[in-house]
Motif scaffolding. Sequence first.
Motif, PDB file in Angstrom:
ATOM      1  N   ARG A  44      17.614   6.206  10.482  1.00  0.00           N
ATOM      2  CA  ARG A  44      16.211   5.974  10.143  1.00  0.00           C
ATOM      3  C   ARG A  44      15.453   7.269  10.375  1.00  0.00           C
ATOM      4  O   ARG A  44      15.566   7.866  11.453  1.00  0.00           O
ATOM      5  N   GLY A  45      14.696   7.708   9.387  1.00  0.00           N
ATOM      6  CA  GLY A  45      13.906   8.919   9.589  1.00  0.00           C
ATOM      7  C   GLY A  45      13.526   9.572   8.277  1.00  0.00           C
ATOM      8  O   GLY A  45      13.639   8.977   7.203  1.00  0.00           O
ATOM      9  N   ASP A  46      13.083  10.812   8.417  1.00  0.00           N
ATOM     10  CA  ASP A  46      12.596  11.586   7.271  1.00  0.00           C
ATOM     11  C   ASP A  46      13.775  12.318   6.627  1.00  0.00           C
ATOM     12  O   ASP A  46      14.409  13.171   7.267  1.00  0.00           O
ATOM     13  N   ILE A  47      14.053  12.015   5.389  1.00  0.00           N
ATOM     14  CA  ILE A  47      15.228  12.574   4.709  1.00  0.00           C
ATOM     15  C   ILE A  47      15.149  14.107   4.595  1.00  0.00           C
ATOM     16  O   ILE A  47      16.185  14.772   4.501  1.00  0.00           O
ATOM     17  N   THR A  48      13.940  14.653   4.658  1.00  0.00           N
ATOM     18  CA  THR A  48      13.803  16.109   4.503  1.00  0.00           C
ATOM     19  C   THR A  48      14.348  16.877   5.708  1.00  0.00           C
ATOM     20  O   THR A  48      14.463  18.098   5.662  1.00  0.00           O
ATOM     21  N   ASN A  57      16.537  12.203  -4.171  1.00  0.00           N
ATOM     22  CA  ASN A  57      15.093  12.003  -4.278  1.00  0.00           C
ATOM     23  C   ASN A  57      14.784  10.864  -5.239  1.00  0.00           C
ATOM     24  O   ASN A  57      15.361  10.796  -6.327  1.00  0.00           O
ATOM     25  N   ALA A  58      13.887   9.968  -4.822  1.00  0.00           N
ATOM     26  CA  ALA A  58      13.404   8.909  -5.720  1.00  0.00           C
ATOM     27  C   ALA A  58      12.264   9.500  -6.545  1.00  0.00           C
ATOM     28  O   ALA A  58      11.101   9.424  -6.165  1.00  0.00           O
ATOM     29  N   ALA A  59      12.617  10.109  -7.660  1.00  0.00           N
ATOM     30  CA  ALA A  59      11.654  10.877  -8.462  1.00  0.00           C
ATOM     31  C   ALA A  59      11.042  10.011  -9.568  1.00  0.00           C
ATOM     32  O   ALA A  59      11.342   8.830  -9.685  1.00  0.00           O
ATOM     33  N   ASN A  60      10.183  10.632 -10.378  1.00  0.00           N
ATOM     34  CA  ASN A  60       9.700   9.968 -11.603  1.00  0.00           C
ATOM     35  C   ASN A  60      10.235  10.752 -12.805  1.00  0.00           C
ATOM     36  O   ASN A  60      10.837  11.815 -12.638  1.00  0.00           O
ATOM     37  N   LEU A  64       8.260  16.263 -11.702  1.00  0.00           N
ATOM     38  CA  LEU A  64       7.322  17.281 -11.226  1.00  0.00           C
ATOM     39  C   LEU A  64       6.672  16.909  -9.890  1.00  0.00           C
ATOM     40  O   LEU A  64       5.662  17.491  -9.504  1.00  0.00           O
ATOM     41  N   GLY A  65       7.242  15.949  -9.198  1.00  0.00           N
ATOM     42  CA  GLY A  65       6.721  15.573  -7.883  1.00  0.00           C
ATOM     43  C   GLY A  65       5.785  14.386  -7.977  1.00  0.00           C
ATOM     44  O   GLY A  65       5.415  13.955  -9.078  1.00  0.00           O
ATOM     45  N   GLY A  66       5.448  13.845  -6.832  1.00  0.00           N
ATOM     46  CA  GLY A  66       4.574  12.666  -6.778  1.00  0.00           C
ATOM     47  C   GLY A  66       4.304  12.320  -5.337  1.00  0.00           C
ATOM     48  O   GLY A  66       4.211  13.206  -4.489  1.00  0.00           O
ATOM     49  N   VAL A  69       8.636   9.600  -0.988  1.00  0.00           N
ATOM     50  CA  VAL A  69       9.693  10.520  -0.582  1.00  0.00           C
ATOM     51  C   VAL A  69       9.723  11.751  -1.499  1.00  0.00           C
ATOM     52  O   VAL A  69      10.027  12.867  -1.053  1.00  0.00           O
ATOM     53  N   ASP A  70       9.357  11.555  -2.754  1.00  0.00           N
ATOM     54  CA  ASP A  70       9.288  12.660  -3.715  1.00  0.00           C
ATOM     55  C   ASP A  70       8.289  13.720  -3.226  1.00  0.00           C
ATOM     56  O   ASP A  70       8.590  14.932  -3.200  1.00  0.00           O
ATOM     57  N   GLY A  71       7.120  13.255  -2.808  1.00  0.00           N
ATOM     58  CA  GLY A  71       6.089  14.166  -2.295  1.00  0.00           C
ATOM     59  C   GLY A  71       6.586  14.891  -1.054  1.00  0.00           C
ATOM     60  O   GLY A  71       6.407  16.118  -0.920  1.00  0.00           O
ATOM     61  N   SER A 151      17.695   8.181   0.054  1.00  0.00           N
ATOM     62  CA  SER A 151      16.512   7.429   0.488  1.00  0.00           C
ATOM     63  C   SER A 151      16.552   6.129  -0.324  1.00  0.00           C
ATOM     64  O   SER A 151      17.364   5.988  -1.239  1.00  0.00           O
ATOM     65  N   GLY A 152      15.692   5.189   0.010  1.00  0.00           N
ATOM     66  CA  GLY A 152      15.586   4.018  -0.844  1.00  0.00           C
ATOM     67  C   GLY A 152      15.136   4.487  -2.231  1.00  0.00           C
ATOM     68  O   GLY A 152      14.314   5.393  -2.340  1.00  0.00           O
ATOM     69  N   ILE A 153      15.708   3.914  -3.271  1.00  0.00           N
ATOM     70  CA  ILE A 153      15.289   4.256  -4.634  1.00  0.00           C
ATOM     71  C   ILE A 153      14.534   3.037  -5.182  1.00  0.00           C
ATOM     72  O   ILE A 153      15.050   1.911  -5.114  1.00  0.00           O
TER      73      ILE A 153
HETATM   74  N1  AR6 Z   1      12.219   9.983   4.038  1.00  0.00           N
HETATM   75  C1  AR6 Z   1      12.982   8.928   3.731  1.00  0.00           C
HETATM   76  N2  AR6 Z   1      12.514   7.844   3.034  1.00  0.00           N
HETATM   77  C2  AR6 Z   1      11.223   7.862   2.678  1.00  0.00           C
HETATM   78  C3  AR6 Z   1      10.354   8.932   2.991  1.00  0.00           C
HETATM   79  C4  AR6 Z   1      10.897  10.029   3.697  1.00  0.00           C
HETATM   80  N3  AR6 Z   1      10.166  11.096   4.010  1.00  0.00           N
HETATM   81  N4  AR6 Z   1       9.121   8.624   2.484  1.00  0.00           N
HETATM   82  C5  AR6 Z   1       9.229   7.431   1.911  1.00  0.00           C
HETATM   83  N5  AR6 Z   1      10.491   6.945   2.020  1.00  0.00           N
HETATM   84  P1  AR6 Z   1       8.936   5.816  -3.002  1.00  0.00           P
HETATM   85  P2  AR6 Z   1       9.943   4.772  -5.568  1.00  0.00           P
HETATM   86  C6  AR6 Z   1      11.072   5.693   1.493  1.00  0.00           C
HETATM   87  O1  AR6 Z   1       7.622   5.169  -3.223  1.00  0.00           O
HETATM   88  O2  AR6 Z   1       9.615   3.385  -5.174  1.00  0.00           O
HETATM   89  C7  AR6 Z   1       6.740   8.733  -6.277  1.00  0.00           C
HETATM   90  O3  AR6 Z   1       5.389   8.993  -6.477  1.00  0.00           O
HETATM   91  C8  AR6 Z   1      10.159   4.527   1.341  1.00  0.00           C
HETATM   92  O4  AR6 Z   1      10.055   3.802   2.544  1.00  0.00           O
HETATM   93  O5  AR6 Z   1       8.935   7.200  -2.493  1.00  0.00           O
HETATM   94  O6  AR6 Z   1      11.259   5.023  -6.209  1.00  0.00           O
HETATM   95  C9  AR6 Z   1       7.598   9.290  -7.393  1.00  0.00           C
HETATM   96  O7  AR6 Z   1       7.070  10.499  -7.924  1.00  0.00           O
HETATM   97  C10 AR6 Z   1      10.869   3.711   0.253  1.00  0.00           C
HETATM   98  O8  AR6 Z   1      11.807   2.803   0.806  1.00  0.00           O
HETATM   99  O9  AR6 Z   1       9.801   5.836  -4.398  1.00  0.00           O
HETATM  100  C11 AR6 Z   1       7.585   8.194  -8.391  1.00  0.00           C
HETATM  101  O10 AR6 Z   1       6.419   8.251  -9.193  1.00  0.00           O
HETATM  102  C12 AR6 Z   1      11.631   4.750  -0.536  1.00  0.00           C
HETATM  103  O11 AR6 Z   1      11.482   5.973   0.168  1.00  0.00           O
HETATM  104  C13 AR6 Z   1       7.535   6.948  -7.560  1.00  0.00           C
HETATM  105  O12 AR6 Z   1       6.952   7.333  -6.312  1.00  0.00           O
HETATM  106  C14 AR6 Z   1      11.175   4.931  -1.976  1.00  0.00           C
HETATM  107  O13 AR6 Z   1       9.776   4.872  -2.057  1.00  0.00           O
HETATM  108  C15 AR6 Z   1       8.917   6.426  -7.271  1.00  0.00           C
HETATM  109  O14 AR6 Z   1       8.810   5.201  -6.577  1.00  0.00           O
END
Ligand code: AR6
Length: 262
Positions: A44-48, A57-60, A64-66, A69-71, A151-153
């Motif tokens: 459990r923690g920050d993937i970075t 990375n759970a990207a879009n 280009l970021g968001g 976790v992407d941010g 990370s969770g996607i």
């Molecule tokens: N480390 C590990 N897991 C994390 C972190 C972290 N630092 N921060 C959040 N999570 P999300 P999505 C978990 O919303 O649903 C973005 O804006 C969080 O608890 O990041 O796939 C993208 O640009 C959750 O379980 O991704 C896309 O537009 C998991 O990461 C959109 O969000 C995913 O949550 C993607 O949405």
Amino acid sequence: MAPILAADIPSLSLLYKLKKLDKAQTTPVAGASPRHNDRIALIRGDITTLAVDAIVNAANKSLLGGGGVDGAIHRAAGPGLVRECRALGGCDTGAAKLTDAYNLPCRNVIHTVGPIYDDPRPDRSEAALRSCYRASLDLAVQHGLKTIAFSGISTGVYGYPSLDACQVACDTVKSFLDQHGQKLDKVIFVTFETKDVRSYDSTLPLYFPPDTKTSVDQEKAAKDQAAEAKATASKLPDVPTTDPADPDPDHAQKKQKQNGEA
Ligand code: AR6
């Protein structure tokens, strides 16, 4: 925060041994066995902060970021990451692309685009999510990356129910390891929010159950040790309940004198 090495992230085998993870409350899924338990890890923690070969990375679709976790990944990586991502031309839902990691402690970032959860058609979301995990694992193997952290996607703003997403993640990773297990050293699930911690704690044992043979062996060894200790204890002389008589009566007097002088 100091980076966390892949070797320091506890495997399921260790978590079971330390009793940090309970065995499944219901019967494990068909074909589940403990054979991947040294290769699956949970933190459990920050993937970075993870110094692994690849973080996912759970990207879009723009890449280009968001937020979420992407941010966090883009902030920690620095501007080089978005520059490289710009040249990739986006990414389809269910697909994955690889970049360098810039200021992150990992070697590479795999960007995958999860589905926005489709409530009326959950089967579509499931197929897309499965594809995210599969494509990310394929990319890791293609690039010789041995340790990969997910990370969770889609479990954040994309609204995929945590428990359902976790089952898809575990099932897809299990199938992949069944086929290509030796190509990866560690697949790490990274949880962040409590809902995901609960999902993984209850779901992992269904797909990767503990080695009951080992547990039975360990129990037997502990019982044998206890029996041996009891037998040894019964052979030891009784602990004296009074002070032993001093064989030299003068010595007793000398001792008293010395104590009085001291
Ligand atoms: N480390 C590990 N897991 C994390 C972190 C972290 N630092 N921060 C959040 N999570 P999300 P999505 C978990 O919303 O649903 C973005 O804006 C969080 O608890 O990041 O796939 C993208 O640009 C959750 O379980 O991704 C896309 O537009 C998991 O990461 C959109 O969000 C995913 O949550 C993607 O949405």
